[in-house]
Design a protein around this motif. Structure first.
Motif, PDB file in Angstrom:
ATOM      1  N   LEU A 180       0.830  -1.201   0.000  1.00 34.01           N
ATOM      2  CA  LEU A 180       0.000   0.000   0.000  1.00 34.01           C
ATOM      3  C   LEU A 180       0.868   1.255   0.000  1.00 34.01           C
ATOM      4  O   LEU A 180       1.821   1.362   0.776  1.00 34.01           O
ATOM      5  N   VAL A 181       0.532   2.197  -0.875  1.00 33.45           N
ATOM      6  CA  VAL A 181       1.193   3.511  -0.868  1.00 33.45           C
ATOM      7  C   VAL A 181       0.124   4.587  -0.787  1.00 33.45           C
ATOM      8  O   VAL A 181      -0.793   4.615  -1.607  1.00 33.45           O
ATOM      9  N   MET A 182       0.216   5.454   0.192  1.00 31.34           N
ATOM     10  CA  MET A 182      -0.683   6.604   0.278  1.00 31.34           C
ATOM     11  C   MET A 182       0.038   7.808  -0.327  1.00 31.34           C
ATOM     12  O   MET A 182       1.141   8.139   0.107  1.00 31.34           O
ATOM     13  N   ILE A 183      -0.585   8.458  -1.295  1.00 34.89           N
ATOM     14  CA  ILE A 183       0.128   9.562  -1.947  1.00 34.89           C
ATOM     15  C   ILE A 183      -0.255  10.930  -1.377  1.00 34.89           C
ATOM     16  O   ILE A 183       0.170  11.967  -1.889  1.00 34.89           O
ATOM     17  N   ASP A 184      -1.050  10.962  -0.327  1.00 33.66           N
ATOM     18  CA  ASP A 184      -1.423  12.225   0.331  1.00 33.66           C
ATOM     19  C   ASP A 184      -2.096  13.207  -0.612  1.00 33.66           C
ATOM     20  O   ASP A 184      -1.864  14.420  -0.539  1.00 33.66           O
ATOM     21  N   PHE A 213      -5.829  13.731  -6.065  1.00 41.07           N
ATOM     22  CA  PHE A 213      -5.652  13.956  -7.490  1.00 41.07           C
ATOM     23  C   PHE A 213      -4.284  14.548  -7.760  1.00 41.07           C
ATOM     24  O   PHE A 213      -4.033  15.706  -7.442  1.00 41.07           O
ATOM     25  N   ASP A 214      -3.363  13.780  -8.291  1.00 42.71           N
ATOM     26  CA  ASP A 214      -2.041  14.255  -8.680  1.00 42.71           C
ATOM     27  C   ASP A 214      -1.486  13.236  -9.676  1.00 42.71           C
ATOM     28  O   ASP A 214      -0.736  12.331  -9.300  1.00 42.71           O
ATOM     29  N   PRO A 215      -1.908  13.350 -10.967  1.00 48.50           N
ATOM     30  CA  PRO A 215      -1.574  12.299 -11.936  1.00 48.50           C
ATOM     31  C   PRO A 215      -0.081  11.953 -11.969  1.00 48.50           C
ATOM     32  O   PRO A 215       0.274  10.780 -12.079  1.00 48.50           O
ATOM     33  N   LYS A 236       2.199  12.120  -9.570  1.00 52.25           N
ATOM     34  CA  LYS A 236       2.599  11.330  -8.404  1.00 52.25           C
ATOM     35  C   LYS A 236       1.943   9.944  -8.433  1.00 52.25           C
ATOM     36  O   LYS A 236       2.560   8.954  -8.048  1.00 52.25           O
ATOM     37  N   ALA A 240       4.032   6.547  -8.319  1.00 51.66           N
ATOM     38  CA  ALA A 240       3.745   5.539  -7.306  1.00 51.66           C
ATOM     39  C   ALA A 240       3.434   4.195  -7.961  1.00 51.66           C
ATOM     40  O   ALA A 240       3.825   3.137  -7.459  1.00 51.66           O
ATOM     41  N   ALA A 265       2.160   1.869   4.092  1.00 53.23           N
ATOM     42  CA  ALA A 265       1.269   2.927   4.576  1.00 53.23           C
ATOM     43  C   ALA A 265       1.743   3.563   5.878  1.00 53.23           C
ATOM     44  O   ALA A 265       2.105   2.925   6.815  1.00 53.23           O
TER      45      ALA A 265
END
Lengths: 307, 359
Positions: free
Chosen positions: B190-194, B197-199, B201, B205, B359
């Motif tokens: 799992l990766v949370m990109i904070d 919407f940020d294509p 990033k 990821a 995460a």
């Protein structure tokens, strides 16, 4: 950790750093001429939608990039006229340009949501671009090489040519440059147009290379990072390249750390990393400022020779 | 004799402007005006797009009996208040506010308009004239998890999240538990990109997860970036919120679609027959709020059959992914054997199940 793993990580870093490098290169030239244009984010979005729209209609990504550069330069001229010919405040006008770009790109892009465009094909033979090892050098979109070529050209022009000297003179001491016969306003117009074109190309990298689609505000604040990068780099082209890749490397490292479940640092720490870095770098710059600032002396000041 | 001060002037002018507009819109006395406040543009191909599809469905189904108006790009701050107020003042009897961030604003405006009924999406604050509603997206996640668990070759599946909020945690857990049910050794990275919407990033990821050995990558963010990277890397992924097969014809296995139409229709009908009451609705597969897109032709028959079975199980109530025993990441038992997690516990869930890495 295998070689393949490291190479894949490097590919990610280069991919994410390139648009920031492009936009920052443009802004470097603008600021070297003594103008502060804060509208990078807006110009990038205009470039993103223009590049996408033209590629969508012509099926030719090269035409898309050229159109993105032209659109970025065109919208930067709005800023140019206001701050150069009408002497308006550069900070306020730049912010207005950023907002204008966000709104205008949304308006133009309304009909392009949910579409996709053809991507660039590699300029190198598939043997090199898909080779498990050599893809680290040859496996990128053509835009990556163009970005590097432009930043080296800009660095060379700024430091080793007469044109670069004149540009720097205009940014360091506009009155002196004016008194020996250089058109301060004209040179600044050209610098702003170049900055706009670079921001436009940077924007098209988002809508055509990273994800071939259009979505509102898809640059997600990279324009502001590009602005900060110019300051971090101390207005030097070489440091700009290092800074852009360092930024990309930090972000990629964050993603790897999260995905690998490194629990020794909480997620919030990684999220705040760019800001911590910003404070550290600003502290270093301020310390160096005591011995003489690296910022162009006329940065942000309107040129009014007759006042 | 009235004094023509600034306030009166504005009132008079706006009344003059509003009058013809209202006359033009005066259908029969029983015409219901329904208003919607949207977070994004209707063309975002995601959250708002799905709500607008629901609005159109409602209008189509009820013919001339209902008018559906909307305001898009409403910010989740104090500026939402005048937007919602305007909708109430311009004769809308039923108003849907379709994002979590409008919760307090909806409650605030609702106090001043006791005769107007409000419906707030994904929130938890209710009043006599304010209902809440949401969808059980996690039911769909269990279908995706089943598919991913059966189709992964590396045994490692990537999951791209936005923030650690209950809705996302619920989805991650439903996905992981259902994948483990068909493939006990499966791991979910799992990766949370904070960000929602940020294509750029999201793309980075996805590349990261692919490099860490994930061969199927699912996402809970708002853009199709993950799918596009999967398409380039010849991996599999899933659409989020809508059928996104157009963005990645080969990589797109299926998608969870948000269907709000039936709910909007039922609430408009309740207004028309006078049976509207303040409620808290949480619909899923059974009610048609969550729908799975057509499967990719590359999906093996037995996988499609298993996915269909999960859907059927949700519909007839024989399946619930949150049935114990469930352990958290540290291995501690959170839900005892045979116990089904209560809705209230789910709505506030903040821990990941065993098998989730990162995460």
């Amino acid at each position: 950790m295998t070689m393949d793993f490291i190479i894949s990580a490097i590919v990610t870093v280069v991919g994410i750093s390139t648009p920031i490098l492009l936009a920052a290169t443009g802004e470097l030239v603008v600021e070297k001429s003594g103008v502060l244009n804060l509208g990078v984010e807006g110009m990038m979005l205009i470039g993103a939608i223009t590049g996408f729209a033209v590629t969508f209609t012509t099926f030719n990504p090269w035409l898309g990039v050229i159109a993105a550069a032209a659109a970025g330069a065109a919208v930067s001229m709005v800023f140019g006229v206001l701050v150069l010919s009408l002497g308006s405040n550069q900070v306020a006008t730049g912010l207005a340009l950023a907002i204008l770009g966000i709104g205008l790109s949304t308006l133009i892009g309304a009909g392009f949501t949910g579409m996709i465009v053809p991507q660039f094909s590699s300029i190198f033979p598939s043997v090199l671009s898909h080779d498990p090892f050599w893809r680290v050098i040859f496996g990128y979109s053509p835009m990556v090489y163009i970005a590097l070529a432009i930043i080296f050209a800009v660095g060379w022009v700024l430091n080793y040519t007469r044109a670069g000297l004149v540009l720097r003179a205009v940014g360091e001491n506009d009155l002196s440059a004016h008194s020996i016969g250089y058109s301060v306003i004209g040179i600044r117009y050209m610098a702003i147009a170049f900055g706009g074109a670079m921001a436009g190309i940077a924007g098209s990298y988002f809508s055509m290379v990273i994800t071939p689609m259009w979505a509102e505000r898809m640059t997600a604040g990279r324009g502001w990072i590009a602005l900060a990068l110019v300051v971090f780099a101390g207005w030097k082209a070489g440091r700009l390249v290092i800074g852009a890749y360092l930024f990309g490397a930090l972000m990629t490292l964050e993603l790897y750390a999260k995905a690998s479940g490194f629990q020794f640092l909480p997620s919030q720490f990684w999220a705040s990393m760019p800001y911590i870095m910003a404070i550290v770098v600003l502290a270093v710059i301020s310390y160096r400022d005591r011995t003489g600032s690296e910022a162009p002396a006329c940065l942000g000041k309107p040129f009014l020779p007759n006042s | 004799m009235t004094l023509m001060n600034r306030r009166n002037f504005i009132k008079t002018v706006s009344a003059t402007i509003a009058l013809p507009a209202m006359a033009a819109k005066s259908f029969g006395a029983d015409t219901l005006k329904v208003g919607f406040a949207y977070l994004g543009p209707v063309g975002d191909f995601g959250w708002t797009w799905a709500h607008d599809k629901g609005r159109k469905f409602m209008v189509d189904q009820l013919g001339g009996k209902v008018v559906g108006d909307y305001v898009e790009n409403v910010a989740e701050d104090a500026s939402a208040v005048p937007v919602i107020r305007d909708l109430a003042q311009s004769g809308h009897n039923l108003i849907f506010t379709t994002s979590f961030g409008y919760m307090d604003q909806t409650i605030q405006v609702a106090k001043d308009f006791p005769k107007v009924m409000f419906e707030h999406c994904t929130g938890f604050k209710r009043a006599d004239n304010v209902s809440t509603y949401n969808s059980r997206f996690h039911e769909g996640r269990a279908v995706l998890g089943t598919i991913a668990g059966m189709m992964t070759k590396t045994g490692t599946i990537g999951y791209l999240g936005s923030f650690k909020v209950p809705e996302v945690v619920m989805g991650v857990n439903a996905f992981t538990l259902s994948a483990q049910a068909v493939n006990p050794n499966v791991k979910v990275k799992l990766v949370m990109i904070d960000s929602w919407f940020d294509p750029a990033k999201e793309a980075a990821a996805t590349e990261t997860l692919a490099n860490l050995g994930c061969d199927i990558i699912t996402s809970h963010t708002d853009s199709p970036a993950t799918l596009q990277v999967c398409e380039q890397k010849k991996l599999y992924g899933f659409g989020q919120g809508a059928d996104m097969s157009k963005f990645a014809p080969n990589a797109h296995l299926t998608a969870i679609e948000d269907i709000w139409g039936p709910y909007y229709l039922s609430r408009a009908n309740a207004m028309l027959d006078g049976s509207w009451k303040s409620t808290d609705t949480w619909w899923g597969f059974k009610e048609g709020s969550v729908v799975i897109s057509p499967y990719n032709a590359a999906m093996p028959k037995e996988v499609a059959a298993a996915a269909d079975k999960i859907q059927a199980g949700w519909k007839d109530g024989s399946y619930n992914v949150f049935t114990g025993p469930i352990a958290d990441q540290s291995g501690a038992e959170k839900v005892a054997k045979g116990v089904v997690m209560a809705d209230g516990d789910l709505a506030g869930i903040d821990w990941f199940v065993k098998g989730v890495e990162g995460a």
